[in-house]
Design an enzyme around this catalytic site. Structure first.
Site, PDB file in Angstrom:
ATOM      1  CG  ASP A  98      29.584  25.568  50.944  1.00 42.25           C
ATOM      2  OD1 ASP A  98      28.907  26.004  50.332  1.00 42.25           O
ATOM      3  OD2 ASP A  98      29.857  26.056  52.131  1.00 42.25           O
ATOM      4  CE  LYS A  99      27.363  31.385  45.876  1.00 45.10           C
ATOM      5  NZ  LYS A  99      27.746  32.437  46.723  1.00 45.10           N
TER       6      LYS A  99
END
Length: 1183
Positions: A407-408
């Site tokens: 995920d970012k």
């Protein structure tokens, strides 16, 4: 009684309907023939066993394992027919393994029982018969009114009836459920909120209708019907009305709630469900090896049976004079005799299957998992969080990862938002010194100056400060009675809490700019606009969901106007905007995204009187529906959130975490492909990917975005594939958005996978949580079956974390859902590098060697038994004593390999981190592939031949065995017989196998001086030969195991044991040790076994070294000055030149300063790796 029996057997009575009806205080209807519904009691049961089912259930689970079931069958065969070995030889090891596992699991379950009893016996207060009664938690029934005081946890899932506050609100924290520490406000319906005393609650007539229990913590559908003065009032119930078991009451003196879900039907208990079982590649290889060895066992048994009957075709061997057949044997069926002999040989060779392998692997995984938590390099000082292991079954999988899906937000970034820019009515603004200033202008106003805002700018700031779910925390003892008065006071500064960091950053930004959110009491929201107080009546909240990607509030302004404020992603707002500067705002949003800012678009809608009445009616109908409530609410929300007036957009910065770029680069050097899966918009995601090093500036970025149809998507994929083939020298990066991904996965999976595999980095943006899981599943199930790892920090990452082979949770600021559902948890993304490159490397090498070693030592153990049958006419005579058969795997050879698998370090951790390419040496299950397996198996057979024939040749024809010159031959002195020869072979074997795990130079220097026996000596030596990292524990168990064998054998053979039927081993071992020839034979056989292995290791190490072996040389010769010490080898030269270089090094004539570096085409190239900077000869100072 019947219900109790059903519960004990694990049967749950089926529900009769999709909903349940709960009568508050259990006041059931007095008319008709009403039959109360049956609900679970409030006992929590997290244990797996009861006192009644522990033995049968545990045995059933253990015998589901192939090895355990196999040995059970062998044990039963030994009981039923006449076999060459005692049933004890199979029964005792099986009992030991089963008992150890059962004790471990029983102890763990006892701890769970103990914890359950503490929870179930906790004191609680319930309203019964008009008074508060103290009882135990397990006695709460559905329908009981429960009182909970401040800082207490809720003992069941309760619908809030009232609190000590007049408006019927309370604050809770759900940290124990989802890790979110922010305060959440829950509400009681107005009709029950006035019942704040026990006497009023006693007269309350109400019924709750709700859905049956489900595990979703954030979903609750129900309604409450309150009877007031003969009139029934129906109110909807949602998650904001439900107090979950395990949550804690904060900043509220007390509340009253009615229990709707109890015990194992509470949402907390339903989330105890077991996650899908993940199996590591090592476990799969282990099962494959077991099947192969089972085939070897069957082959040996069939071959021995056939050879026996072939031998007996000659009459003198069919019935020798010393073993005449009985009449029953002569009359028995030939087929039955063949089956009986086959089973007897099966029993004789059965120890080729390592029964203790499973229990040793379990102990290694369990004990080894503690090293991750103890690693101070994985400890985050700022938050005080250490690495966490939720499952130890996948430790070795950390060393096999080929794809990382991350995920970012909150994973690569800090999830700490700072407001940077905004767009209002088509004009860009930035914050300077707490003031909103148009772009390109400076703040020249004096301090204390109140800026003049236009009507559009003020409306935008008001929308941002009102459209949210932010809460304000107060630290009063009994909680604030008047939130507005408290907030207006100067004694307590406002402190905002929000489940979304974006919302908190935006509300704090509007406060700095003069529009301050003061408080929300459930009915009204108050803001201060440059000191002027304004109260807005909160009519409805349209909650955020992943499908709409927006949230809204409907308010009544101080002037009486009804307004909708909404904010969300630009893709969910722009299509519904009918007025405002849409085109300019869209350009500004794209500019914000290019700077790496997170964007939200803000809009509003004004309702007329008739319009609002329609909206209110439709919302009420949807929210009070018990069936398909979500679908009906989605339809109503779409009806409301349309014809919007665009106000502007915000840009919030989320800075990168520390060392993210270094970590991604290290993973790439290790041969791991990194994919970023995020919900952010395209431009924002690309900007962050470039800044964190996921995309390089020189990388060719390909795009698969905004595809509208299957044909268009397929054509674009073909174009991308052609472009990659044409530009095969250039590195490519791929960007995919959520809608295009859906089309690609629908009919073009193979083409999409071909493009993805050809790209160095992939970025998927605008991803829904389930799409993340689909992408992980797509790669995981591809023909290559790569090992995947998913890492994330929020609830939206749970699906991909559970889908991946290994799931990593980040202890971030979006709750602990990801941590709770992960296999491992770390505080920061940078810790992933050491977790994989060091711990994963160590775990894999340790357990791979452990597995191969177990099969090796059992081949060494049984093959001499098979060879011995050629010398005893396949009479099924055992070579070893039954006690040795029993204790070989349990005592003599178990501890050294276990300690090795816990402490072995093939190379220093700092070298592994500084040289990520070493990770490639163990990738794709390299140490458990067929080639290493074949090597270890053939090595076992080779050593077994040396054990047997070496002992036979050296001792079989010896005429001066005894030290006093006595002849030890069967025709003169019956001493060198079956048991003496078998003990000699067994002694050599145990020592050689143990020493196999020691470092080669250690063995060569030490073993000649050690007084070892022949068979025991060889097995001990083999374990020591593999060990590179010696600790006091390795020395203790290695030499202690050998010493224990000698002491035990002297003790066992030196005493006449009255409970044994035979005394075959009496004085055998003592006589063997008294012979100098026996000692000489032991040393010769051990050296003969280990010397070829040492020579092979030396030749391969210096003529065809791996990256790991090169790095090991750097530790020995620090003066080499380079990371992989390739200057010390001669890649690219002939074997003669290599051999010459080896001789120079052995003679200590290798000069590192005059070596020219040679390169192979397979060497990896990277700009920040010192060993790939140039192809020219390397300078002496840099090697």
């Amino acid at each position: 009684m019947l219900r109790w029996i059903r519960q004990q057997l694990g049967f749950d009575p089926p529900h009769q309907s999709d909903t349940r009806t709960v009568y508050i205080a259990n006041r059931f209807p007095q008319h008709g023939h009403y039959v109360p519904q049956k609900f679970a009691d409030n006992r929590i049961v997290s244990s797996k066993y009861t006192i009644w089912n522990f033995i049968p259930k545990n045995l059933f689970e253990q015998f589901r394992r192939i090895a355990n079931f196999y040995f059970l069958i062998i044990f039963l065969v030994q009981l039923m027919i006449d076999t060459p070995t005692s049933p004890v030889t199979s029964g005792l090891p099986l009992f030991f393994v089963i008992a150890v596992t059962a004790i471990k699991q029983g102890y763990e379950d006892w701890l769970r029982h103990k914890a359950d009893n503490e929870v179930n016996g906790a004191p609680v207060f319930v309203v019964r018969s008009g008074s508060l009664v103290q009882t135990r938690s397990k006695n709460i029934r559905v329908g009981d009114i429960v009182r909970v005081a401040k800082d207490e946890t809720f003992p069941a899932d309760l619908v809030l009836l009232s609190s000590d506050r007049a408006e019927g609100t309370c604050h809770i924290t759900t940290a124990s459920l989802d890790g979110e520490t922010n305060l959440k406000t829950h509400f009681a319906v107005p009709e029950t909120a006035v019942s704040q005393t026990v006497s009023k609650l006693e007269t309350l007539q109400a019924v709750v209708e709700c859905q049956q229990p489900e595990a979703d913590l954030y979903r609750f559908v129900g309604r409450i019907t309150v009877s007031l003065q003969g009139e029934e009032i129906v109110r909807p119930l949602g998650p904001e009305n439900l107090l979950l078991r395990g949550a804690r009451l904060k900043n509220t003196k007390e509340i009253f709630g009615v229990a709707v879900y109890t015990g194992m039907e509470s949402k907390m208990a339903l989330n105890y469900k077991c996650k899908s079982q993940k199996r590591s590649a090592v476990e799969k290889s282990m099962n494959t090896f077991l099947i192969i060895y089972l085939g070897i066992l069957l082959l040996e048994a069939v071959l021995s049976t056939i050879l026996k009957y072939a031998w007996q075709l000659e009459g003198k061997w069919d019935e020798p004079f010393y073993n005449e057949k009985t009449q029953q044997e002569k009359n028995s069926s030939k087929i039955w005799q063949f089956i009986s002999d086959f089973l007897a040989f099966l029993v004789l060779y059965n120890f080729i299957i390592p029964i203790s392998l499973y229990v040793t692997v379990e102990m290694q995984k369990f004990l080894g998992s503690f090293f991750i938590g103890w690693d101070l390099d994985l400890y985050h000082v700022e938050s005080g969080q250490k690495a966490q292991v939720n499952t130890s079954d996948l430790n070795e999988e950390l060393g096999q990862v080929e794809y990382v899906f991350t995920d970012k937000t909150g994973t690569l970034t800090e999830n700490e938002m700072q407001f940077r820019e905004c767009s209002i009515n088509g004009v860009k603004f930035q914050e300077i010194n707490g003031k909103l200033v148009p772009e390109g202008m400076t703040d020249d106003s004096p301090d204390g100056y109140t800026p003049h805002l236009t009507e559009e700018e003020e409306l935008f700031l008001k929308a941002v400060s009102l459209c949210h779910t932010v809460q304000i925390s107060y630290d009063q003892t009994d909680g604030p009675r008047d939130t507005f008065r408290h907030a207006n006071g100067i004694s307590a500064p406002l402190e905002y809490y929000a489940s979304s960091p974006d919302e908190k950053a935006l509300v704090e930004a509007t406060r700095r700019m003069g529009v301050t959110f003061v408080g929300n009491n459930g009915e009204n929201m108050e803001i201060k606009t440059f000191g002027r107080s304004e109260k807005y009546k909160l009519l409805h909240v349209l909650e955020f969901d992943a499908n709409r990607r927006r949230m809204s509030v409907i308010l009544q302004t101080p002037s009486g106007e009804k307004m909708l404020f909404t904010k969300g992603a630009e893709s969910s707002i722009f299509p519904h905007a009918r007025s405002g500067e849409v085109d300019k705002t869209r350009v500004h949003v794209d500019e914000f995204a290019l700077k790496g800012l997170r964007t939200l678009v803000v809009a509003c809608r004004r309702f007329g009187t008739v319009e609002y009445e329609e909206v209110d009616r439709r919302l009420h109908e949807a929210r009070t529906a018990l069936q398909q409530r979500e679908e009906r609410l989605a339809e109503v929300f779409s009806f409301i959130e349309k014809d919007l007036e665009l106000l502007g957009a915000t840009g919030v910065e989320d800075k990168l975490q520390e060392k993210v770029q270094d970590t991604i680069e290290a993973l790439r050097l290790a041969g791991i492909k990194v994919w970023v899966l995020t919900g952010d918009k395209h431009e924002t995601a690309v900007s962050v990917s470039l800044s964190c090093g996921h995309f390089h500036r020189t990388m060719n970025i390909l795009e698969l975005v905004q595809q509208k149809s299957d044909s268009e998507c397929a054509e674009q994929l073909r174009r991308l594939a052609r472009r990659i083939r044409e530009d095969h020298v250039i590195q490519h990066g791929l960007v995919v958005d959520g809608s295009s991904l859906s089309l690609a996965l629908r009919q073009h999976e193979r083409l999409f996978m071909e493009v993805c595999r050809s790209c160095s980095a992939v970025l998927c943006c605008r991803m829904a949580p389930l799409q993340k899981a689909k992408v992980v599943r797509l790669i995981k199930t591809s023909p290559e079956k790569p090992i995947t790892l998913a890492v994330g920090d929020g609830a939206n990452d749970v699906s991909m974390i559970q889908e991946a082979n290994v799931g990593i949770g980040i202890m971030g600021k979006e709750g602990r859902q990801a941590v709770r559902n992960s296999d491992y948890a770390i505080a920061r993304f940078k810790f992933l590098a050491k977790l994989l490159l060091v711990h994963g490397h160590f775990y894999y090498i340790r357990i791979a060697t452990l597995v191969q070693y177990f099969f090796y030592k059992n081949v060494c153990f049984i093959t001499p038994q098979f060879l011995y049958q050629f010398f005893c006419l396949f009479s099924q005579q055992t070579l070893y004593d039954s006690v040795y058969l029993t204790l070989y795997n349990i005592c003599f050879t178990s501890l050294p390999v276990l300690v090795y698998s816990l402490f072995e370090q093939l190379i220093h951790p700092h070298v592994l981190q500084s040289k990520p390419a070493l990770y490639r040496d163990i990738s794709k299950n390299a140490l458990l592939s067929f080639k290493p397996f074949l090597y270890w198996t053939l090595l076992g057979f080779g050593h077994a031949f040396v054990f047997f024939f070496g002992s036979y040749i050296l001792m079989g024809e010896d005429t001066s065995l005894m030290g006093n010159g006595q002849i030890l031959k069967a025709n003169r002195q019956l001493m060198f017989g079956n048991w003496t020869f078998g003990t000699l072979v067994f002694t050599v074997m145990v020592i050689t196998v143990t020493l196999k795990v020691s470092r080669s130079n250690f063995v060569l220097n030490s073993s000649p001086t050690m007084p070892f026996q022949v068979a025991d000596l060889v097995l001990s030596s083999q374990l020591a030969l593999e060990t590179h990292y010696w600790t006091w524990m390795n020395h203790f168990v290695t030499w202690g195991s050998v010493a224990f064998y000698f002491i035990f054998s002297l003790f066992y053979g030196g005493i006449i044991w009255p409970f044994l039927h035979t005394q075959d081993m009496y004085f055998v071992f003592v006589q063997l040790l008294s012979s100098g020839s026996a000692w000489f034979a032991i040393i010769i056989v051990v050296v003969a076994c280990l010397f070829p292995d040492v020579v092979k290791k030396v030749l391969y190490r210096h003529l065809q070294p791996t990256r790991t072996q090169k790095s090991q040389l750097v530790e020995i010769h620090p003066g080499a000055g380079c990371l992989d010490s390739a200057c010390c080898f001669s890649e690219g030269k002939s074997w003669c030149a290599r051999l010459g270089r080896l001789v120079e090094r052995v003679m200590r004539r290798c000069d590192f300063a005059r070596v020219t570096r040679w390169w192979r085409n397979s060497d990896p190239f990277c700009s920040n790796d010192r060993n790939v900077l140039t192809r020219s000869p390397v300078e002496a100072t840099r090697c």
